[in-house]
Design a protein around this motif. Structure first.
Motif, PDB file in Angstrom:
ATOM      1  N   LEU A  13       0.932  -1.122   0.015  1.00 45.83           N
ATOM      2  CA  LEU A  13      -0.073   0.062  -0.031  1.00 45.83           C
ATOM      3  C   LEU A  13       0.754   1.240   0.056  1.00 45.83           C
ATOM      4  N   ASP A  14       2.044   1.091   0.596  1.00 45.35           N
ATOM      5  CA  ASP A  14       2.848   2.441   0.653  1.00 45.35           C
ATOM      6  C   ASP A  14       3.361   2.702  -0.717  1.00 45.35           C
ATOM      7  N   ARG A  15       3.319   1.875  -1.550  1.00 44.31           N
ATOM      8  CA  ARG A  15       3.672   1.969  -3.038  1.00 44.31           C
ATOM      9  C   ARG A  15       2.871   2.910  -3.884  1.00 44.31           C
ATOM     10  N   VAL A  16       1.665   2.800  -3.445  1.00 45.16           N
ATOM     11  CA  VAL A  16       0.435   3.345  -4.284  1.00 45.16           C
ATOM     12  C   VAL A  16      -0.315   4.677  -3.765  1.00 45.16           C
ATOM     13  N   THR A  17       0.009   4.745  -2.606  1.00 41.78           N
ATOM     14  CA  THR A  17      -0.789   6.098  -1.735  1.00 41.78           C
ATOM     15  C   THR A  17       0.196   6.502  -0.857  1.00 41.78           C
ATOM     16  N   ASP A  18       0.106   8.066  -0.581  1.00 40.99           N
ATOM     17  CA  ASP A  18       0.607   8.516   0.511  1.00 40.99           C
ATOM     18  C   ASP A  18       0.111   8.718   1.674  1.00 40.99           C
ATOM     19  N   VAL A  19      -1.250   8.276   1.747  1.00 44.49           N
ATOM     20  CA  VAL A  19      -2.078   7.915   2.947  1.00 44.49           C
ATOM     21  C   VAL A  19      -1.269   7.179   3.931  1.00 44.49           C
TER      22      VAL A  19
END
Length: 357
Positions: A13-19
């Motif tokens: 998830l860290d790869r696709v969102t800055d949330v």
């Protein structure tokens, strides 16, 4: 296995969102542990509805029924509360056999920042999907972690969802005319007649226009939540061969609802189901394509920045920023500019303005 899945899910998830990641621990729940751990959250959702249903019953009983029931009327509220509570408990017990994680219904029902998965239910869900149990567990965990990220990123969101549920409960209305018609058929010599009538739907609430508005608002918000999770997880798992099939299985499951979910919906009259999940997912994907992931995620920072139900009909318009209001504003600006030009021309034609022209 759940702890490993959470670590991998957060990395993807860290790869696709800055949330940012919002989970600090993980746990594998049994069905009984799910009921215990989510009980407080369910109470917050259900009690307003239950209180209003019982209160509406007391207010809606016709005078004829009061006179006929006599001392039994005092027992009615207690019986109604007890019966409603028992049915809610049965509904939650049924849901416990189907839920996959703490956020599976679209709201964070478990402890804050705890990624919780029910492995037994995940295994049952994966049967017949022809994918490895590890893949199914990872995909469910990706969704669980994405939900936690979103609700931590948008602190207003949970209260907005709960507020819609409260609004639904506050609008509870009992159809007095229907009660009067059925009460005439109750035998007052049989004390158990009222209980039998209640079980037969005598005091079933009728949905009011206000409740319908609350339901539509709730369904729209849930659709945007589930759509965002679908979009982000699909991006995170794009190198996972089984991801498209698992995504479709999840969508079908959320769109149709299982038997236990339908049972719970019939008890409280409220479905926690996003009816336009696909449209919402397409909208968030369109925003990502047109403006980038940061714009997709920034919409959640304030409710005024969120799309509306109307935007689900035109996701590309919302993604490009070309809404109906923008078109109206542009037309108004053009009209005003035209009027201003005509005024200038009139002044230019006045005597003594030749040099200025």
């Amino acid at each position: 296995a759940v702890a490993d899945a959470v670590r991998l899910a957060e990395t993807w998830l860290d790869r696709v969102t800055d949330v940012p990641a919002a989970t600090t621990s993980s746990v594998a729940w049994s069905r009984a542990e799910w009921v215990e751990a989510t009980g407080t959250s369910w109470r917050r959702l259900v009690e307003p509805i239950a209180d209003n249903v019982v209160g509406a019953i007391a207010q809606a009983i016709p005078d004829e029924a009061r006179a006929m029931a006599g001392p039994l009327i005092g027992m009615l509220n207690q019986a109604g509360s007890a019966m409603f509570s028992q049915q809610i408990g049965q509904g939650l017990a049924g849901l416990a056999t189907e839920v996959l994680s703490s956020t599976d219904i679209g709201l964070p029902m478990g402890p804050s920042r705890v990624a919780a998965v029910l492995p037994h239910n995940v295994e049952a869900f994966g049967e017949g999907l022809e994918h490895s149990s590890a893949d199914v567990l990872l995909y469910v965990t990706l969704r669980e972690c994405a939900h936690h990220r979103l609700f931590a990123h948008a602190p207003w969101l949970e209260q907005a969802l709960v507020g819609a549920v409260d609004e639904f409960g506050a609008g509870t209305h009992i159809d007095v005319e229907a009660i009067e018609a059925q009460v005439r058929e109750i035998d007052p010599s049989r004390p158990e007649a009222i209980a039998e009538a209640m079980q037969g739907g005598l005091f079933e609430p009728r949905r009011t226009p206000g409740q319908q508005h609350a339901v539509e608002r709730l369904e729209t918000l849930l659709a945007f939540v589930e759509g965002w999770v679908d979009e982000v997880v699909s991006q995170a798992a794009r190198d996972m061969p089984s991801a498209p099939a698992l995504a479709e299985a999840i969508r079908r499951r959320r769109a149709t609802g299982g038997p236990a979910e339908q049972t719970f919906a019939s008890l409280v009259g409220l479905e926690l189901r996003p009816r336009r999940l696909r449209d919402a997912a397409n909208l968030w994907a369109a925003v990502r394509d047109r403006q980038g992931p940061a714009a997709r995620d920034a919409a959640w920072t304030h409710p005024d920045l969120m799309p509306t139900a109307a935007d689900l009909d035109d996701p590309l318009g919302f993604a490009s920023g070309e809404t109906v209001d923008d078109d109206f504003d542009a037309a108004l600006d053009e009209l005003l500019a035209g009027e201003s030009g005509e005024g200038t021309q009139d002044r230019d034609d006045e005597p003594g303005t030749g040099d200025a022209r």
